[in-house]
Structure formats: C-alpha cells, structure tokens
Design a protein around this motif. Sequence first.
Motif, mmCIF file in Angstrom:
data_model
loop_
_atom_site.group_PDB
_atom_site.id
_atom_site.type_symbol
_atom_site.label_atom_id
_atom_site.label_comp_id
_atom_site.label_asym_id
_atom_site.label_seq_id
_atom_site.Cartn_x
_atom_site.Cartn_y
_atom_site.Cartn_z
ATOM 1 N N UNK A 286 0.781 -1.242 0.000
ATOM 2 C CA UNK A 286 0.000 0.000 0.000
ATOM 3 C C UNK A 286 0.812 1.292 0.000
ATOM 4 N N UNK A 287 2.104 1.223 0.166
ATOM 5 C CA UNK A 287 2.962 2.417 0.168
ATOM 6 C C UNK A 287 2.476 3.443 1.198
ATOM 7 N N UNK A 288 2.663 3.100 2.479
ATOM 8 C CA UNK A 288 2.130 3.934 3.553
ATOM 9 C C UNK A 288 3.177 4.867 4.162
ATOM 10 N N UNK A 289 4.446 4.755 3.722
ATOM 11 C CA UNK A 289 5.491 5.676 4.191
ATOM 12 C C UNK A 289 6.592 5.779 3.142
ATOM 13 N N UNK A 290 7.547 6.712 3.369
ATOM 14 C CA UNK A 290 8.571 6.992 2.367
ATOM 15 C C UNK A 290 10.003 6.814 2.870
ATOM 16 N N UNK A 291 10.183 6.648 4.156
ATOM 17 C CA UNK A 291 11.525 6.481 4.730
ATOM 18 C C UNK A 291 11.781 5.024 5.063
ATOM 19 N N UNK A 292 12.986 4.530 4.766
ATOM 20 C CA UNK A 292 13.430 3.161 5.000
ATOM 21 C C UNK A 292 12.915 2.411 6.207
ATOM 22 N N UNK A 293 13.805 2.156 7.185
ATOM 23 C CA UNK A 293 13.461 1.274 8.296
ATOM 24 C C UNK A 293 12.826 2.005 9.479
ATOM 25 N N UNK A 294 12.806 3.328 9.477
ATOM 26 C CA UNK A 294 12.252 4.068 10.619
ATOM 27 C C UNK A 294 10.743 3.913 10.797
ATOM 28 N N UNK A 295 9.913 4.152 9.770
ATOM 29 C CA UNK A 295 8.457 4.125 9.982
ATOM 30 C C UNK A 295 7.903 2.833 10.580
ATOM 31 N N UNK A 296 8.355 1.641 10.142
ATOM 32 C CA UNK A 296 7.796 0.446 10.784
ATOM 33 C C UNK A 296 8.128 0.358 12.278
ATOM 34 N N UNK A 297 9.296 0.903 12.686
ATOM 35 C CA UNK A 297 9.611 0.986 14.111
ATOM 36 C C UNK A 297 8.606 1.889 14.818
ATOM 37 N N UNK A 298 8.303 3.025 14.201
ATOM 38 C CA UNK A 298 7.341 3.947 14.796
ATOM 39 C C UNK A 298 5.966 3.293 14.906
ATOM 40 N N UNK A 299 5.572 2.559 13.887
ATOM 41 C CA UNK A 299 4.261 1.915 13.890
ATOM 42 C C UNK A 299 4.133 0.912 15.034
ATOM 43 N N UNK A 300 5.211 0.238 15.349
ATOM 44 C CA UNK A 300 5.186 -0.785 16.399
ATOM 45 C C UNK A 300 5.381 -0.193 17.788
ATOM 46 N N UNK A 301 6.266 0.819 17.912
ATOM 47 C CA UNK A 301 6.720 1.232 19.238
ATOM 48 C C UNK A 301 6.414 2.674 19.637
ATOM 49 N N UNK B 72 5.079 5.902 21.102
ATOM 50 C CA UNK B 72 4.097 6.091 22.158
ATOM 51 C C UNK B 72 4.180 5.039 23.233
ATOM 52 N N UNK B 73 5.119 4.101 23.095
ATOM 53 C CA UNK B 73 5.256 3.038 24.092
ATOM 54 C C UNK B 73 6.721 2.758 24.399
ATOM 55 N N UNK B 74 7.524 3.829 24.452
ATOM 56 C CA UNK B 74 8.923 3.686 24.800
ATOM 57 C C UNK B 74 9.244 4.591 25.988
ATOM 58 N N UNK B 75 10.414 4.394 26.572
ATOM 59 C CA UNK B 75 10.873 5.254 27.655
ATOM 60 C C UNK B 75 11.636 6.434 27.043
ATOM 61 N N UNK B 76 11.180 7.630 27.311
ATOM 62 C CA UNK B 76 11.843 8.805 26.783
ATOM 63 C C UNK B 76 13.154 9.088 27.504
ATOM 64 N N UNK B 77 14.146 9.526 26.751
ATOM 65 C CA UNK B 77 15.472 9.843 27.281
ATOM 66 C C UNK B 77 15.767 11.307 26.959
#
Length: 347
Positions: free
Chosen positions: A257-272, A274-279
């Motif tokens: 479906x071509x839902x993003x334009x940047x390599x490996x970053x967007x799928x990380x965002x989709x999974x994680x 809003x659910x990580x520990x901020x540093x």
Amino acid sequence: MASCAASLLLGLLSFLIVANTASSSSSSGGIRLSIIRKPSADVPVFREAPAFRNGDSCGLQRIHIVMTLDANYLRGTMAAVLSILQHSTCPENMEFHFLWSRFESEVFSSIKSTFPYLNFKVYRFDSNRVRGKISKSIRQALDQPLNYARIYLADIIPSDVKRVIYLDSDLVVVDDIAKLWEVDLEEKVLAAPEYCHANFTNYFSNLFWFDPVLAKTFHGRRPCYFNTGVMVVDVEKWRQGGIAQKVEEWMTVQKQKRIYHLGSLPPFLLVLAGNIKGVNHRWNQHGLGGDNMEGKCRSLHPGPISLLHWSGKGKPWLRLDSRKPCIVDHLWAPYDLYRSSMHALEE
C-alpha cells in the motif's frame, strides 16, 4: 633514468617488507610497527588509537554496544568507537557487537589494528531475511539490507546479553555512555529520546491516514517521533514481544500500500511509538547531516549535548574531504582516525 626509478622502487619495497616483518615479530608490549600496510582500494587506512584504561572505581559490569559494520561507513564507525572509549570512565568494560552482511577480512583487520585492545565480536546478518521485504525509499542508502539489521539484533547476539545500546555509525559520543546505559527502562522494551514537537503525521502517507483501519494504529497511544540510530534495548523483552515479526508485518503492508517513504524508521514507529521510555534529548543531537534529499548544513539545537548524530544525507567525513564542510563537521573531525596512503608512507 629507468634504472634509477627501478632502484628507488626496489628500495621502497624492501623497506615495506622489513617494516612488516618487524611488526609481525614484535611482542605486544613493544613498539607496534604495523603503521605501514598496503592500502585497499575499498577499505580506508587508519592510524592506531591509544589504549584507554579503566578508572579506579570501575567494577566488572559489561556495557554492550551494537553497531553495523560496512566498508562504506567504516570511517564513521572508527570515529564513533574512539569517541565512546575516550569519554568513558570504564572503557575496558565496553563490549562491541558488530553486525555485518558479509565477511570482509580487511574490515576485520582494520578494527584489530586500529583498536588492538578492543573487546568486540562480529556476527553475520543474513540479508536474505529482508529480501523482498524492503520498499524503495527516498534515498538509496536507506534501502540497504544492513540498515534493517537492527530489527533482528535480538536474534543475532548471544542470549546471555540482556541489554544493549544500538548506535548508528555516523555519530560521536561526547559524554560517558554509562549514563545512557543506566537509564531506567521502566518495563519498556526500548528507550530513546522522543521528539513530540515534530509533526508525526509527516512520517506516513495520506493513504495511511485516510485508511479507516490503518489510521487506528496509534489508538490509545501518544505517538512521538524517535530516531532509531540511538536506542537502549531490553533484548529479552524484544524477543518475548516478537518485535522483529511485528516490524516485518508492517514492511509487508508497505509493499502492498505504500504507507510511508523512509526506510526502516516508519515500521519501528508503527510498532513502538508512544510506548517507549523517553530519554533526555542530549543523547541524540540528530539531523546534523541535513535532510534526506540535499544534506544541507544545520546548526546545533540549544541545550546540553552528549551525542552528536549526522543523520541525514550529509556525512562529515565526505564533506570534510570535499573541502566544503559544515561548521558542525569540525566537531566530528577530532575523532577521525583516517589517513591517506600518502600519509601512511610519510609516517
């Protein structure tokens, strides 16, 4: 004239042979004579880094750092490793885990000769794991299989390693990395600086946001952008949570479906996201390489800095070599161990 040139060449070859012979026979406690070696057309030549020793207060705790290893980015990797060791109170406690997609003996030799005292291991990342899963992005460098190796780090490194810091090769650390290592993950799988002021919607296409099912992906979360070039990872939770498989599932959706334009970053965002520990943001002063299209110069963000990251198209070693560096590139230069083949002969 030809005879004179031949004599000079023969003399040079003899000198190199004697130097290399002396190097191979010298003890580890003596003077290292391995400064002169045949340069490779693909692998740059580096000078040996000094040995860094632990402070008196250091214990036995290991700090595990994961990086990828690629001849094209080796100059950046060397600078990153040097910066970590130089600013660490306990450099001998560092253990590096390098992931590479193919064995390159000259790269391995470069690390050994540049950092003779470094604790490191090298692991093969099977690029077939992402074959057919990578979608073309806005920059070719983002589409390289090794760029996706971080997804599988929990499957590659030894099972007795419980926590790692993952770092990109285009950065330098200017603080004791033990401070980042000791962050409290608070039961999260990952810790990284979050940037909630960034327009999160820009990381996905209109097709994603206009799809009634896909748009609900972040329901119940407060997603913020984070950069995957600096991450503290609970490896056990990564395995238990099936994070690699979840990222792969989004890569499959992207192929359809071509839902993003940047390599490996967007799928990380989709999974994680809003659910990580901020540093603290000081641990990733990112974007110093400019945008992904032109790589224009950028200034430092205000505030304290512990890590400088040249994410984006522009890399400091390339801009310095072109004699057109950005101001921030001069902050990377002191960690550059590279020397040209001419410099090697002069030494």
